[in-house]
Structures are given as structure tokens and as C-alpha cells.
Design an enzyme around this catalytic site. Structure first.
Site, PDB file in Angstrom:
ATOM      1  N   GLU A  47     -13.319   4.197  11.924  1.00  0.00           N
ATOM      2  CA  GLU A  47     -13.666   5.199  12.935  1.00  0.00           C
ATOM      3  C   GLU A  47     -13.436   6.619  12.447  1.00  0.00           C
ATOM      4  O   GLU A  47     -12.553   6.871  11.636  1.00  0.00           O
ATOM      5  CB  GLU A  47     -12.748   5.023  14.164  1.00  0.00           C
ATOM      6  CG  GLU A  47     -12.887   3.693  14.858  1.00  0.00           C
ATOM      7  CD  GLU A  47     -11.906   3.535  16.024  1.00  0.00           C
ATOM      8  OE1 GLU A  47     -11.001   4.394  16.186  1.00  0.00           O
ATOM      9  OE2 GLU A  47     -12.054   2.558  16.770  1.00  0.00           O
ATOM     10  N   TYR A  72      -9.926 -10.154   9.693  1.00  0.00           N
ATOM     11  CA  TYR A  72     -10.456 -10.411   8.356  1.00  0.00           C
ATOM     12  C   TYR A  72     -10.963 -11.844   8.201  1.00  0.00           C
ATOM     13  O   TYR A  72     -11.785 -12.136   7.358  1.00  0.00           O
ATOM     14  CB  TYR A  72      -9.404 -10.120   7.288  1.00  0.00           C
ATOM     15  CG  TYR A  72      -9.209  -8.646   7.096  1.00  0.00           C
ATOM     16  CD1 TYR A  72     -10.152  -7.892   6.410  1.00  0.00           C
ATOM     17  CD2 TYR A  72      -8.118  -7.990   7.630  1.00  0.00           C
ATOM     18  CE1 TYR A  72     -10.006  -6.532   6.254  1.00  0.00           C
ATOM     19  CE2 TYR A  72      -7.957  -6.632   7.478  1.00  0.00           C
ATOM     20  CZ  TYR A  72      -8.899  -5.901   6.787  1.00  0.00           C
ATOM     21  OH  TYR A  72      -8.756  -4.557   6.636  1.00  0.00           O
ATOM     22  N   HIS A 111      -0.443  -0.269   5.652  1.00  0.00           N
ATOM     23  CA  HIS A 111      -0.761   0.770   6.648  1.00  0.00           C
ATOM     24  C   HIS A 111       0.325   1.821   6.826  1.00  0.00           C
ATOM     25  O   HIS A 111       1.039   1.847   7.831  1.00  0.00           O
ATOM     26  CB  HIS A 111      -1.122   0.125   7.998  1.00  0.00           C
ATOM     27  CG  HIS A 111      -2.202  -0.906   7.850  1.00  0.00           C
ATOM     28  ND1 HIS A 111      -2.553  -1.755   8.849  1.00  0.00           N
ATOM     29  CD2 HIS A 111      -3.013  -1.211   6.807  1.00  0.00           C
ATOM     30  CE1 HIS A 111      -3.530  -2.555   8.438  1.00  0.00           C
ATOM     31  NE2 HIS A 111      -3.818  -2.235   7.193  1.00  0.00           N
ATOM     32  N   GLN A 154       0.813  -1.220   0.000  1.00  0.00           N
ATOM     33  CA  GLN A 154       0.000   0.000   0.000  1.00  0.00           C
ATOM     34  C   GLN A 154       0.845   1.269   0.000  1.00  0.00           C
ATOM     35  O   GLN A 154       0.321   2.370  -0.063  1.00  0.00           O
ATOM     36  CB  GLN A 154      -0.900   0.017   1.244  1.00  0.00           C
ATOM     37  CG  GLN A 154      -1.894  -1.121   1.272  1.00  0.00           C
ATOM     38  CD  GLN A 154      -2.509  -1.307   2.647  1.00  0.00           C
ATOM     39  OE1 GLN A 154      -2.322  -0.510   3.564  1.00  0.00           O
ATOM     40  NE2 GLN A 154      -3.249  -2.385   2.820  1.00  0.00           N
TER      41      GLN A 154
HETATM   42  C1  HEC Z   1      -7.084  -8.229   4.288  1.00  0.00           C
HETATM   43  C2  HEC Z   1      -7.163  -8.134   2.874  1.00  0.00           C
HETATM   44  C3  HEC Z   1      -7.284  -9.398   2.058  1.00  0.00           C
HETATM   45  C4  HEC Z   1      -8.227 -10.396   2.172  1.00  0.00           C
HETATM   46  C5  HEC Z   1      -9.347 -10.472   3.177  1.00  0.00           C
HETATM   47  C6  HEC Z   1      -7.960 -11.317   1.093  1.00  0.00           C
HETATM   48  N1  HEC Z   1      -6.881 -10.905   0.372  1.00  0.00           N
HETATM   49 FE1  HEC Z   1      -6.072 -11.862  -1.228  1.00  0.00          FE
HETATM   50  N2  HEC Z   1      -4.602 -10.429  -1.329  1.00  0.00           N
HETATM   51  C7  HEC Z   1      -4.512  -9.329  -0.509  1.00  0.00           C
HETATM   52  C8  HEC Z   1      -3.323  -8.584  -0.855  1.00  0.00           C
HETATM   53  C9  HEC Z   1      -2.859  -7.290  -0.204  1.00  0.00           C
HETATM   54  C10 HEC Z   1      -2.702  -9.292  -1.902  1.00  0.00           C
HETATM   55  C11 HEC Z   1      -1.411  -8.940  -2.623  1.00  0.00           C
HETATM   56  C12 HEC Z   1      -1.676  -7.963  -3.725  1.00  0.00           C
HETATM   57  C13 HEC Z   1      -0.411  -7.569  -4.437  1.00  0.00           C
HETATM   58  O1  HEC Z   1       0.493  -8.381  -4.581  1.00  0.00           O
HETATM   59  O2  HEC Z   1      -0.373  -6.417  -4.883  1.00  0.00           O
HETATM   60  C14 HEC Z   1      -3.544 -10.444  -2.179  1.00  0.00           C
HETATM   61  C15 HEC Z   1      -3.272 -11.382  -3.160  1.00  0.00           C
HETATM   62  C16 HEC Z   1      -4.100 -12.436  -3.480  1.00  0.00           C
HETATM   63  C17 HEC Z   1      -3.865 -13.366  -4.560  1.00  0.00           C
HETATM   64  C18 HEC Z   1      -2.700 -13.313  -5.521  1.00  0.00           C
HETATM   65  C19 HEC Z   1      -3.061 -12.422  -6.691  1.00  0.00           C
HETATM   66  C20 HEC Z   1      -1.984 -12.371  -7.762  1.00  0.00           C
HETATM   67  O3  HEC Z   1      -2.001 -11.378  -8.520  1.00  0.00           O
HETATM   68  O4  HEC Z   1      -1.158 -13.261  -7.842  1.00  0.00           O
HETATM   69  C21 HEC Z   1      -4.912 -14.259  -4.556  1.00  0.00           C
HETATM   70  C22 HEC Z   1      -5.113 -15.403  -5.521  1.00  0.00           C
HETATM   71  C23 HEC Z   1      -5.787 -13.881  -3.483  1.00  0.00           C
HETATM   72  N3  HEC Z   1      -5.269 -12.776  -2.857  1.00  0.00           N
HETATM   73  C24 HEC Z   1      -6.963 -14.547  -3.173  1.00  0.00           C
HETATM   74  C25 HEC Z   1      -7.738 -14.246  -2.064  1.00  0.00           C
HETATM   75  C26 HEC Z   1      -8.889 -15.008  -1.678  1.00  0.00           C
HETATM   76  C27 HEC Z   1      -9.452 -16.194  -2.448  1.00  0.00           C
HETATM   77  C28 HEC Z   1      -9.372 -14.429  -0.548  1.00  0.00           C
HETATM   78  C29 HEC Z   1     -10.545 -14.889   0.295  1.00  0.00           C
HETATM   79  C30 HEC Z   1     -10.508 -16.244   0.770  1.00  0.00           C
HETATM   80  C31 HEC Z   1      -8.519 -13.309  -0.232  1.00  0.00           C
HETATM   81  N4  HEC Z   1      -7.540 -13.237  -1.180  1.00  0.00           N
HETATM   82  C32 HEC Z   1      -8.715 -12.456   0.849  1.00  0.00           C
HETATM   83  C33 HEC Z   1      -5.371  -8.973   0.491  1.00  0.00           C
HETATM   84  C34 HEC Z   1      -6.442  -9.735   0.926  1.00  0.00           C
END
Ligand code: HEC
Length: 503
Positions: free
Chosen positions: A365, A386, A273, A200
Site C-alpha cells: 500500500e 503467503y 518487519h 530482516q
Molecule cells: C514469507 C516468505 C517466505 C516464503 C513464502 C518461503 N520462504 Fe523459505 N525462507 C524464508 C526465510 C525468511 C528464510 C530464512 C532465511 C535466513 O535464514 O536468513 C527461509 C529459509 C528457507 C530455507 C532454508 C535455507 C537455508 O539457507 O538453509 C529453505 C530450504 C526454504 N526457505 C525453502 C522454501 C520453499 C521451498 C518455499 C516454498 C514452498 C519457501 N521457502 C517459501 C522466507 C520464505
């Protein structure tokens, strides 16, 4: 075309008071989270566990877009399953192992693949504000003018120069001019400090000194640190939010001075953050350093993260800051116990400072900032993890302690949002173009893609209205010197402004 945004005034802070909220909290968490994840459909798993960060309509958010065919962390089914299982805590992706079963993770991969195919087939489409459409709200009608819709990536903040031009930051580290007639100047400003774009973080806040016309100072908030390449693995990144000022001559950044550059020992590898956002008042600058994922670090006054800071606008520490005499405390700290405030604004009527703070799930908040006060994170929160589990942290002896919803000596929010709207960008409206909004607080929201107008009387929120909805994630909202409201949107990346129409 005419369109009405329903005046849904009864938002969370009115329909539920804090004490009622506390009584019902376990039930609410149970409804919005999941007590047992065993028997739910994959669509619901996505909606409940993933959409908060990846977007209810798959448009992305704190986590990237999962359906655009771009896989940063491996594109095979096995790699995607592994990312979901193991997560990437540095970047803020939750590890789902132990919460979701192997079968559920496999169905998520299939589900994402289906959605990816559908989206790629029809091309990503996002609503585009039409210049002719009039939106009616309770007190004013407006139109949206799109100023910039291409050539910018992850725009973050805007500041206004006296000659009508604007400065715009992009997270990747570019600082740009927007011309007086609202066009993107293709030439970027050269020579600003190196920015570590990580999760971020990146180039975030920009602001001009209130006496800019005389002194020319421009302030930037950015992620400062180091990035080292590692053989065959991930880069080794260490960074933290820092504040710098300089003057812009032509397209060159000059006369640079660091206002606050935390000691390198405070840098971390976390990608989450970063805070930032500045307010100037009476020769001081207020700014935020987010908690960087650091839970109890937020309560430690010898660390700069999770704090709102106050310095003289040249970086000196004010002699009357609350912790200047506290042993080992960072002397710039003004208030502490913050998670990730990304909105900061001062009410010109009485000089009260407000911040909006991203909570965990369900804990966003609005806080009234007082010197020396403790805002409680992670000891006190209305939100949960989460993964739907209650918030907890480790005490001094390493034992896990559950967060509570109130505690003596810790400040309560003025308002809160459940579910979270992902508050980002905050400004008081003080102009004349929308005269009935005078002194109202405009609150931007990323996840809910909206701007809320809060009426504040005697430091209390007396009403709340959504005045803009669903044209993109609102990263920043700022009133220009022309009295128009400028809005920075992410995904699709745009700069738009709200102009009066009729009423
Ligand atoms: C708290 C926030 C958050 C939650 C909740 C969350 N993710 Fe993520 N996810 C992220 C972040 C941040 C990344 C990394 C993004 C980046 O690399 O820029 C990511 C990356 C991913 C990737 C890799 C994407 C890529 O481009 O390779 C996958 C697949 C993924 N998430 C699936 C899920 C799935 C399925 C769920 C629910 C079960 C989930 N995420 C829930 C924050 C979250």
C-alpha cells in the site's frame, strides 16, 4: 545502446478502483494463489509459493538465495525438507506442513538441488548496469553509474552530508562513508551502538538532521536488544527497532543520545518487519516501527510496534501528539494499524506525509498518514497469507476472524499493488536535473526490482510509470543534494545513481 522501458502506465491503481477490486478479490486471489495445490508441477509450486520470498529467478529476497550452495539451516536433503515442512516463523519462513504434501516437499528439494547444481556450474550471474546504456522513459532519458559494487553487504540506506560525502548503512551493523567522488571509504565509523542483526533487522536507516551543517547530528534506526548463546541450540534473541543520534568526528561516533529506545519488555524474538525510515519536518522526527509479526498488537496503543511515531528531534514527546492523553498509550504514536512500512516521505508542496507499507501477499500500500488514524492491519487488508489462504487474526476471545477489505474508521490506501511489489524506500524528487519529474514520488520495490514514478496531484496518484527495472532489489531510493537519484540495491549489493542522458 538504446533501450526503452515500456510506459506501462496502466498499473493496478488505475486499472482497478478499490470497489471493483473488492468485487473481484476472491477470483484474483484464486488466480494468484492456489485453491488446490494438489495437481501442480513443482516449477509452479515454487513460482506460486516460494518465489515471493526467494526470488522468481532464485535471486533471493526476504528469504535467502536457495541455489548458491549455502544452506544456513542444514544442507542435507532431509534437513532441507525439514526446513520446508516446519518452517522458521521467527525468521519469517512459512511452515508448509499441511499445505503441501510430503511428496510435493520432496519434489521441491529435488528441484532446488537441480537449480543449485546448474547455478553453481555456471556461476551466479546478475545483470550489471552498463554505463553507456541509455534508458528512455516517458519524460527523461538516463544512464546508470555504478558507484560501489564490492566491499558492501546488505546495504540499507543512504544519507547526504553537506561536503558531498555520503553515509551508508549495512544491515550487519557497519556505518560507512562514501567519498565525495563516490568511492567506498574502507574504514568504517566506529563506536555506533551494538546492532542485533536478526532476520530482516540490523542497522537500517541513516539520516542527517536538516540543520546538520550547524549541529552535526546523524540519526540511525537499528535493531536494539540482546543475543544470548544457547548450548547446542539457536541463539536467544530479543530485539526491537530503536532510534539514536550522535555526531561523527573523523571516523568516531560520539555524543550519542537515544531518541527512542523502547523498553526491553517490548523486544521480541521475531526476525521480521522492523520498519524504520525517518522524515524530519519543523523540528519533529517521524519514524516507523514495524509490527514484528505481531498482528493484533498493531491495534494496541500501549505497544510501540506497528506504529508511525512522531517526536521532537531531540526525543521529547510533542504535547499535541494524538494519544498523549490516552491512558497507557505510547505517547509518541502518530498513527497505528501498520504492518511494515519501509518507505516514508513528505510532499514539500503541502506537508503531506506518505508511507509505503509491505502488505502480506497482494497487499502492498501507499498510505497518506494522518495523526491518530488507524490503517487497519490485520483487520483490513487487500492481501492474503503467503500460503494462499485468506488473512485472518485472533479476536479478544481467541477465535479466528477473517480479515475484510474495508471497514468504517480505518483508512484506505491511496494506491495498492497486486501482486505485491515489496515496496521499500521512498522519496519525492524535488531537484532540477530531472525537471519534468519534479514533485513526483519515487517508489522502490524489492521483489519486482523496480522504481516507480508516481505523479501525485491533490493527494491522489494520477499516473504511474516504471522508470527502472531488473538490475537488483531496490532497498532505498533517495534524491541527492546534486539532484541525482541514488539507488541502493541488494543482491547484488550495489550503490548506483541515475544521471540524465539527453532528454
Ligand atoms: C514469507 C516468505 C517466505 C516464503 C513464502 C518461503 N520462504 Fe523459505 N525462507 C524464508 C526465510 C525468511 C528464510 C530464512 C532465511 C535466513 O535464514 O536468513 C527461509 C529459509 C528457507 C530455507 C532454508 C535455507 C537455508 O539457507 O538453509 C529453505 C530450504 C526454504 N526457505 C525453502 C522454501 C520453499 C521451498 C518455499 C516454498 C514452498 C519457501 N521457502 C517459501 C522466507 C520464505
Amino acid at each position: 545502446m538504446r533501450d526503452r522501458i515500456h510506459s506501462q502506465v496502466a498499473f493496478h491503481c488505475e486499472f482497478m478502483t478499490l470497489p471493483t477490486m473488492r468485487k473481484f478479490l476472491p477470483m484474483l486471489l484464486c488466480l494468484s494463489g492456489i485453491a488446490s495445490a494438489q495437481q501442480i508441477k513443482v516449477e509452479d509450486i515454487y513460482a506460486k509459493y516460494c518465489s515471493g520470498c526467494h526470488g522468481a529467478k532464485f535471486e533471493g529476497g526476504q528469504g535467502g538465495i536457495l541455489v548458491d550452495g549455502v544452506w544456513k539451516h542444514g544442507s542435507t536433503d532431509a534437513e532441507i525438507a525439514k526446513t520446508i515442512t516446519k518452517g522458521n516463523l521467527q525468521l519469517g519462513m512459512v511452515p508448509w506442513e499441511g499445505i503441501l504434501t510430503g511428496d510435493q516437499i520432496r519434489s521441491l528439494v529435488i528441484f532446488l538441488r537441480e537449480k543449485e547444481k546448474q547455478t553453481l556450474a555456471k556461476g551466479m550471474s546478475f545483470p550489471k548496469p552498463s554505463p553507456d546504456k541509455v534508458t528512455k522513459t516517458e519524460l527523461h532519458d538516463y544512464r546508470i553509474e555504478t558507484l560501489v559494487e564490492s566491499g558492501i553487504k546488505d546495504p540499507w540506506a543512504i544519507a547526504f552530508l553537506p561536503d558531498g560525502r555520503k553515509l551508508l548503512t549495512e544491515k550487519s551493523g557497519r556505518l560507512r562513508f562514501i567519498t565525495a567522488d563516490g568511492k567506498l571509504d574502507p574504514k568504517e565509523i566506529e563506536g555506533i551502538p551494538a546492532v542485533i542483526e536478526h532476520g530482516q533487522g540490523g542497522l537500517m536507516e541513516v539520516a542527517v538532521h536538516p540543520d546538520y551543517a550547524k549541529n552535526g547530528w546523524v540519526y540511525l534506526g537499528l535493531s536494539d536488544g540482546t543475543r544470548e548463546k544457547r548450548e547446542g541450540g539457536k541463539d536467544e534473541v530479543r530485539c526491537i527497532t530503536a532510534v539514536v543520534r550522535g555526531k561523527i568526528k573523523g571516523h568516531k561516533w560520539t555524543e550519542q543520545e537515544w531518541i527512542y529506545r523502547p523498553d526491553p519488555k517490548f523486544r521480541s524474538g521475531a526476525g521480521v518487519h522492523f520498519g524504520t525510515r525517518f522524515v524530519f519536518d519543523k523540528g519533529y522526527i517521524y519514524f516507523v516501527i514495524g509490527e514484528r509479526g505481531g498482528l493484533m498488537e498493531v491495534q494496541d496503543l500501549s505497544l510501540p510496534n506497528g506504529k508511525i511515531h512522531r517526536l521532537h528531534d531531540d526525543g521529547r514527546v510533542p504535547a499535541d501528539n494524538p494519544f498523549v492523553k490516552t491512558k497507557d498509550a505510547i505517547p509518541g504514536i502518530w498513527s497505528y494499524g501498520h504492518r511494515n512500512p519501509q518507505g516514508l516521505a513528505m510532499d514539500a508542496r503541502d506537508g503531506t506525509l506518505y508511507s509505503t507499507e509491505h502488505g502480506p501477499r497482494g497487499g502492498d500500500e501507499l498510505n497518506l498518514i494522518k495523526p491518530g488514524a488507524n490503517y487497519g492491519w490485520p483487520i483490513v487488508t487487500l492481501g492474503m497469507n503467503y500460503d494462499g489462504m485468506p488473512m485472518s487474526y485472533r479476536g479478544p476471545d481467541g477465535k479466528e476472524i477473517l480479515s475484510v477489505t474495508e471497514k468504517e474508521g480505518m483508512e484506505e490506501p491511496v494506491a495498492f499493488w497486486l501482486p505485491s511489489i515489496a515496496v521499500c524506500g521512498l522519496d519525492f524528487y524535488t531537484g532540477d536535473k530531472f525537471s519534468k519529474w519534479k514533485n513526483d514520488l519515487l517508489v522502490g520495490a524489492l521483489a519486482q526490482q523496480e522504481i516507480r514514478r508516481l505523479r501525485i496531484e491533490d493527494k491522489k496518484v494520477v499516473s504511474q510509470e516504471i522508470i527502472l527495472k531488473d538490475i537488483g532489489r531496490v532497498r532505498d531510493v533517495a534524491m541527492g543534494p546534486d539532484g541525482l537519484i541514488y539507488v541502493i540495491l541488494n543482491g547484488p549489493d550495489r550503490l548506483v545513481r541515475i544521471v540524465p542522458a539527453g532528454k
